[in-house]
Scaffold this active site. Sequence first.
Site, PDB file in Angstrom:
ATOM      1  N   SER A  55      12.313   3.974   5.849  1.00 15.86           N
ATOM      2  CA  SER A  55      10.917   3.949   6.289  1.00 15.86           C
ATOM      3  C   SER A  55      10.874   3.902   7.809  1.00 15.86           C
ATOM      4  CB  SER A  55      10.190   2.736   5.712  1.00 15.86           C
ATOM      5  OG  SER A  55      10.712   1.537   6.245  1.00 15.86           O
ATOM      6  N   GLU A  70       2.125   6.098   3.431  1.00 18.97           N
ATOM      7  CA  GLU A  70       1.642   4.728   3.256  1.00 18.97           C
ATOM      8  C   GLU A  70       0.331   4.499   4.003  1.00 18.97           C
ATOM      9  OE1 GLU A  70       4.416   1.647   4.386  1.00 18.97           O
ATOM     10  OE2 GLU A  70       3.136   0.053   3.552  1.00 18.97           O
ATOM     11  N   ASP A 124       0.042  -0.790  -0.219  1.00 18.12           N
ATOM     12  CA  ASP A 124       0.638  -2.046   0.232  1.00 18.12           C
ATOM     13  C   ASP A 124      -0.458  -3.106   0.190  1.00 18.12           C
ATOM     14  OD1 ASP A 124       1.198  -4.158   2.123  1.00 18.12           O
ATOM     15  OD2 ASP A 124       2.748  -2.927   3.037  1.00 18.12           O
ATOM     16  N   GLU A 173       7.815  -7.086   0.888  1.00 19.51           N
ATOM     17  CA  GLU A 173       7.927  -7.212   2.338  1.00 19.51           C
ATOM     18  C   GLU A 173       7.480  -8.605   2.756  1.00 19.51           C
ATOM     19  OE1 GLU A 173       7.125  -2.908   4.377  1.00 19.51           O
ATOM     20  OE2 GLU A 173       5.360  -4.048   3.852  1.00 19.51           O
TER      21      GLU A 173
HETATM   22 MN    MN Z   1       4.277  -1.745   3.662  1.00 28.96          MN
END
Ligand code: MN
Length: 294
Positions: A64, A147, A180, A241
């Site tokens: 990422s 994302e 997310d 995360e």
């Molecule tokens: Mn994220």
Amino acid sequence: MSLFAIHAMVWVSGWSNEEAERAISSAGRLGYDIIEIPLLDPERIDLEATRALLEAHDVTGAVSLGLGPHADVSSEDSAKVRAGTEILHKALAATRVLGGNYFGGVIYSALTKYSAPPSEKGRANSVAVIRELCQEAARDGITIGIEAVNRYETNLLNTGVQVVRYLDDVGEDNAVAHLDTFHMNIEEVDGPGAIRQCGDRLGYFHVNENHRGILGTGQMHLQPMFRALADIGFDRPVGFEAFSSSVADDVLGGMAGVWRDLWQDSDAIAKGALEAMRREMDEAQAASALLARI
Ligand code: MN
């Protein structure tokens, strides 16, 4: 059956071979399937050594990154678009060397606080760059993740619906939406609704506490999110995360705004998060199956 992923910055901020070994071995030992490697500068990383570590610990690498303002592919400035395109293709090549099958993040614009909305021309530049990236990635079976992040980190894609429209314009099957909970908590009208709206376009899901600290210590309600994932039959990666100044360095920590020391014990929070995500997913799938029978 979803695979579970974890961001490397739960353990390390840089990626020397020693740091790579600590993050990869810890993720594997705790039972994670995938480690997300932030690849801001692929040229400064020993890719072959990382690949060997991934194989040795039976962990898959996902890559990422967030583009810098000088490499903004959603810019109207062709020099910035070119600089961003070059970084994306280098990171894609690195993903291939690592044996990974996922490359995503804020790869469609800069990861920065913008002071104006996106322009039509800039968005078109971004779509064209990502389309070409997807076509190259498809040759190696690599999925490209877009994302959605909050308004302080991009002006282009803040919600799941915006990502789906963007994917429609990109028009490549290996491009997927990445949601997310940290960003959804700020931008979505309804988090579970956003998951359902993305439906089978959702290809990656990040679980964060609202303060990005220890899962379960904040305001995030995971159960409705996992119920929505179960309802859409989500079987792709779910990644954890958490960021703390006890680990984050100036570069990555600065990009993600990691100013506070929210936790110190990396292994403990990684273990707790995996248990919580597995439990939530199992319970949500059981509930979804029950609903389908009555
Ligand atoms: Mn994220």
